[in-house]
Design a protein around this motif. Structure first.
Motif, mmCIF file in Angstrom:
data_model
loop_
_atom_site.group_PDB
_atom_site.id
_atom_site.type_symbol
_atom_site.label_atom_id
_atom_site.label_comp_id
_atom_site.label_asym_id
_atom_site.label_seq_id
_atom_site.Cartn_x
_atom_site.Cartn_y
_atom_site.Cartn_z
ATOM 1 N N PHE A 28 0.859 -1.195 0.000
ATOM 2 C CA PHE A 28 0.000 0.000 0.000
ATOM 3 C C PHE A 28 0.896 1.246 0.000
ATOM 4 N N PRO A 29 1.580 1.471 -1.113
ATOM 5 C CA PRO A 29 2.597 2.536 -1.135
ATOM 6 C C PRO A 29 2.002 3.930 -0.976
ATOM 7 N N ASP A 30 0.712 4.085 -1.233
ATOM 8 C CA ASP A 30 0.078 5.397 -1.082
ATOM 9 C C ASP A 30 -0.317 5.658 0.370
ATOM 10 N N CYS A 31 -0.215 4.672 1.234
ATOM 11 C CA CYS A 31 -0.597 4.885 2.640
ATOM 12 C C CYS A 31 0.634 5.304 3.445
ATOM 13 N N ARG A 32 0.386 6.117 4.442
ATOM 14 C CA ARG A 32 1.490 6.724 5.184
ATOM 15 C C ARG A 32 2.072 5.805 6.257
ATOM 16 N N SER A 33 1.302 4.794 6.626
ATOM 17 C CA SER A 33 1.777 3.863 7.659
ATOM 18 C C SER A 33 0.896 2.618 7.605
ATOM 19 N N ASP A 34 1.335 1.599 8.311
ATOM 20 C CA ASP A 34 0.541 0.375 8.420
ATOM 21 C C ASP A 34 -0.859 0.712 8.966
ATOM 22 N N SER A 35 -0.915 1.525 10.006
ATOM 23 C CA SER A 35 -2.212 1.902 10.601
ATOM 24 C C SER A 35 -3.049 2.728 9.635
ATOM 25 N N ASN A 36 -2.370 3.572 8.876
ATOM 26 C CA ASN A 36 -3.077 4.447 7.938
ATOM 27 C C ASN A 36 -3.832 3.648 6.873
ATOM 28 N N ILE A 37 -3.367 2.426 6.570
ATOM 29 C CA ILE A 37 -4.106 1.573 5.619
ATOM 30 C C ILE A 37 -5.542 1.382 6.119
ATOM 31 N N TYR A 38 -5.664 1.067 7.407
ATOM 32 C CA TYR A 38 -6.995 0.798 7.978
ATOM 33 C C TYR A 38 -7.814 2.081 8.101
ATOM 34 N N GLU A 39 -7.106 3.181 8.363
ATOM 35 C CA GLU A 39 -7.777 4.487 8.423
ATOM 36 C C GLU A 39 -8.362 4.837 7.055
ATOM 37 N N GLU A 40 -7.524 4.703 6.034
ATOM 38 C CA GLU A 40 -7.963 5.024 4.673
ATOM 39 C C GLU A 40 -9.096 4.106 4.229
ATOM 40 N N THR B 290 5.717 3.888 13.341
ATOM 41 C CA THR B 290 6.237 5.155 12.833
ATOM 42 C C THR B 290 5.435 6.271 13.515
ATOM 43 N N GLU B 291 5.871 7.499 13.273
ATOM 44 C CA GLU B 291 5.113 8.634 13.818
ATOM 45 C C GLU B 291 3.666 8.632 13.350
ATOM 46 N N ASP B 292 3.483 8.234 12.100
ATOM 47 C CA ASP B 292 2.120 8.231 11.589
ATOM 48 C C ASP B 292 1.259 7.160 12.261
ATOM 49 N N ASP B 293 1.871 6.021 12.591
ATOM 50 C CA ASP B 293 1.116 5.014 13.352
ATOM 51 C C ASP B 293 0.638 5.608 14.682
ATOM 52 N N ILE B 294 1.516 6.356 15.333
ATOM 53 C CA ILE B 294 1.154 6.969 16.621
ATOM 54 C C ILE B 294 -0.002 7.954 16.422
ATOM 55 N N GLY C 97 -8.219 6.513 19.183
ATOM 56 C CA GLY C 97 -8.256 5.829 20.486
ATOM 57 C C GLY C 97 -8.066 4.327 20.348
ATOM 58 N N CYS C 98 -7.219 3.923 19.406
ATOM 59 C CA CYS C 98 -6.993 2.480 19.176
ATOM 60 C C CYS C 98 -6.251 1.847 20.355
ATOM 61 N N PHE C 99 -6.405 0.547 20.484
ATOM 62 C CA PHE C 99 -5.651 -0.230 21.477
ATOM 63 C C PHE C 99 -4.468 -0.919 20.811
ATOM 64 N N ALA C 100 -3.311 -0.791 21.428
ATOM 65 C CA ALA C 100 -2.145 -1.576 21.024
ATOM 66 C C ALA C 100 -2.053 -2.743 22.001
#
Lengths: 419, 419
Positions: free
Chosen positions: A234-246, A264-268, A275-278
């Motif tokens: 997912f090269p257009d996404c800013r982070s692993d988490s951002n995939i799910y956001e998008e 990464t900072e974007d995951d944070i 308010g995700c749980f890690a």
């Protein structure tokens, strides 16, 4: 009104345990009414269930567990994640197509979670809806709290454990639909992780999430391999988490991300915004994933953290084990990354295991008034003639105890048997 | 002649397990006579004790344990070594001046070691000879194999746990003298570590070692603090190990060095020259010491390695736990020090726990002909309808098993009960 006597202990925060020695906890309609250091007038004549020096603590929450891998526990622990998945896990999960295979494993898992004091859990099954239904019913029958996910995999998966995109979506929607009226057990969207899900699948799961107001659980930045692979796909996404956001998967219900070791900072940013749980799964992370979650630093960044057994990468039920494992790993992380990391203590670890994890399920995980009385009584910890403080007993239980030390279990204010 | 049937498993080397499924082991006068895949003619009509699918394995050796700290297990695990010693360990050990305090703790420890399948151990007591004698007698009565040390501390120790040099030497010599005729339990010189021993004491202990042909156990390069402190105190010595070499303590019997995490080249030289054992105590090391022994690299340097529980920095008996912990730590070491370290596997860990550790005590730790039949039967590991190979059962036992999985115990060829 029920009254229980013992040494009562629960978490107020990551920095504070509340301890009431030789006290009483009053429970009304399954909920905590109050804690009393001596029995008040208003309860005069009421029956008291006396647990003596038993330590009454909240039951545990397991925020990441693969019930389908219960049968694999403690096998192939010398492999790393990708090899372990392909050698043991994927072939084994494929058998869950057969309900007769699934049923005894899910039955054994549910019994074992109760035995080990886990009354609330966020659970992965497999891609197979009909066997996921079996687990769902067992959890409901026992009156446990759970989020249960039918897994989605339509991409880069072995042919014997892969769905078409349409099939995956259709089965997921049936699963959400069938279980829309349930009470303490709820469905949760469960794309395995970005490397096994097509873009089409994730984005359409996002739509289902919005339609059914359903949260999501998956694995995020769990290993360097997974983090790199997700970004490659997912090269257009800013982070692993951002995939799910998008994809629109966040903000529809609880978002529960397992491992979260290499953010990464974007995951944070994403974690904070939604308010995700890690979910920290220290034993599992150590066994097959390699790397240590930075619990202390994430807490400073206001990330919600809870603990998970991550069976079958983790080997056993019992979130108390994960409390000790989390402390141990935090020590090693501080040893190797002194600038980055700090050791956590038993107070913090127990908070993650109870109040933090429980908050996903409602008023669960402490004994503040109004909280559900899901509780364990811990005993047989002390040696003869060597009394220990409640905090010491908690610590020894987490480090060296086992299910034999859980001498009573209360679910929704009622005793629950281990069978 | 006794005959036992089951799935027989033992270590040939750090790289090879010997496995005989559905086989027979013949035991004569407490020693292994041979293993047979079918019952030979010569045993026709002999009684066979059938352990079914039970896994028959050698009993474990614990090469580093503080029996006196058994009462402390799982307490104060959030401290580092020096604080943990001063807050918990030293005050607690001072009570061993009283035999009435020591007796029930040593009794509980010995019962617990048998329960967890540890039949051979190298044990620290405290500075108090009379209570060390109590432990000694209990081990002899049970017929276990052990090296037992009265601890020496005459320097930089709290006043309540410190001897004069003369007192320490006198009590040690009485201890050696009293126990010069014993069989499977033997005394071992036990200077706690260089930071608590004067030069005078160590050098004169070396003379006692030569006179009584007695080995030595201590802690070597166990933490950065300990390594630096030892070098500061003995600036003329080339390494922590060289202190004991110069004192004349090596080569008089087994030399058993706990932890060995931060060795210098000179430490390696000493270890090789005297065939010393480095004892890896992975749980303990993780709990209070911080740092990970480089097992793989040390093995490549031909250092003898064994495993230890290191109770009370370790929390529990059961060297099978240490097998899993050793594998886990080796993974983290490889993760953090990829150039230095390599993950070890269950075959290697089990070798350390049995054949390697057992070699200190004689023909102990495998089932080759002539070895003492000190054995455990492991069962209840498999789930119904999911048979596992012997190697998988061993792995699950080490990772997720407990004393309930040890269903029979044989010591010197005879059943030994847990009470």
């Amino acid at each position: 009104m029920e009254l229980y006597h013992g040494d009562i202990l629960y978490s107020e925060s990551s920095k504070k345990l509340k301890i009431f020695e030789n006290s009483y906890i009053a429970v009304e309609n399954g909920k905590v009414e109050g804690i009393y250091t001596s029995l008040p007038e208003k309860f005069a004549g009421a029956d008291v269930i006396d647990h003596g020096r038993g330590l009454i603590i909240p039951a545990f929450s397991d925020l990441h567990v693969h019930a389908s891998q219960f049968i694999q526990r403690g096998i192939g622990m010398d492999l790393l994640l990708n090899d372990w998945l392909n050698t043991y896990t994927f072939p084994q999960e494929s058998h869950f197509a057969e309900e007769e295979y699934a049923e005894p494993i899910y039955e054994a898992y549910v019994r074992d979670m109760i035995r080990h004091g886990t009354f609330h859990a966020s659970i992965f099954t497999t891609i197979h809806r009909s066997s996921a239904d079996i687990l769902y019913k067992k959890l409901e029958e026992k009156g446990l709290w759970a989020l249960v996910g039918k897994v989605n995999m339509d991409f880069q998966s072995p042919s014997y454990l892969c769905e078409t995109t349409e099939e995956s979506l259709r089965e997921t929607e049936i699963f959400l639909d069938e279980h829309s009226n349930s009470s303490t057990v709820k469905p949760i969207l469960t794309p395995r992780f970005a490397p096994t899900c097509s873009r089409e699948l994730l984005w359409r799961l996002g739509k289902l999430g919005k339609k059914y107001r359903t949260g999501v659980q998956t694995h995020i930045v769990e290993s360097r391999w997974e983090a790199a692979e997700s970004c490659r796909l997912f090269p257009d996404c800013r982070s692993d988490s951002n995939i799910y956001e998008e994809a629109g998967l966040l903000g529809n219900g609880p978002s529960i991300f397992a491992h979260f070791i290499f953010p990464t900072e974007d995951d944070i940013r994403v974690m904070n915004e939604y308010g995700c749980f890690a979910v920290h799964c220290p034993e599992a992370t150590n066994n097959v994933i390699a790397g240590i979650m930075g619990v202390h630093k994430l807490q400073e960044q206001d990330i919600h953290i809870a603990l998970g057994s991550d069976i079958g990468a983790g080997v056993k039920n019992g979130i108390y084990r994960q409390c000790a494992a989390a402390i141990k790993l935090s020590k090693l992380k501080e040893f190797y990354e002194p600038e980055e990391a700090k050791t956590i203590d038993i107070t913090n670890a127990f908070f993650l295991a109870t109040k933090a994890g429980g908050s996903v399920f409602g008023k669960i995980g402490t004994f503040e008034p109004g909280y559900i009385f899901n509780a364990l009584v811990i005993d047989g910890i002390e040696d003869e003639n060597h009394p220990m403080s409640p905090e010491q007993r908690l610590e020894r239980f987490c480090y060296a105890g086992d299910d034999r030390n859980i001498v009573s279990r209360y679910l929704n204010g009622k005793p629950i048997a281990v069978d």
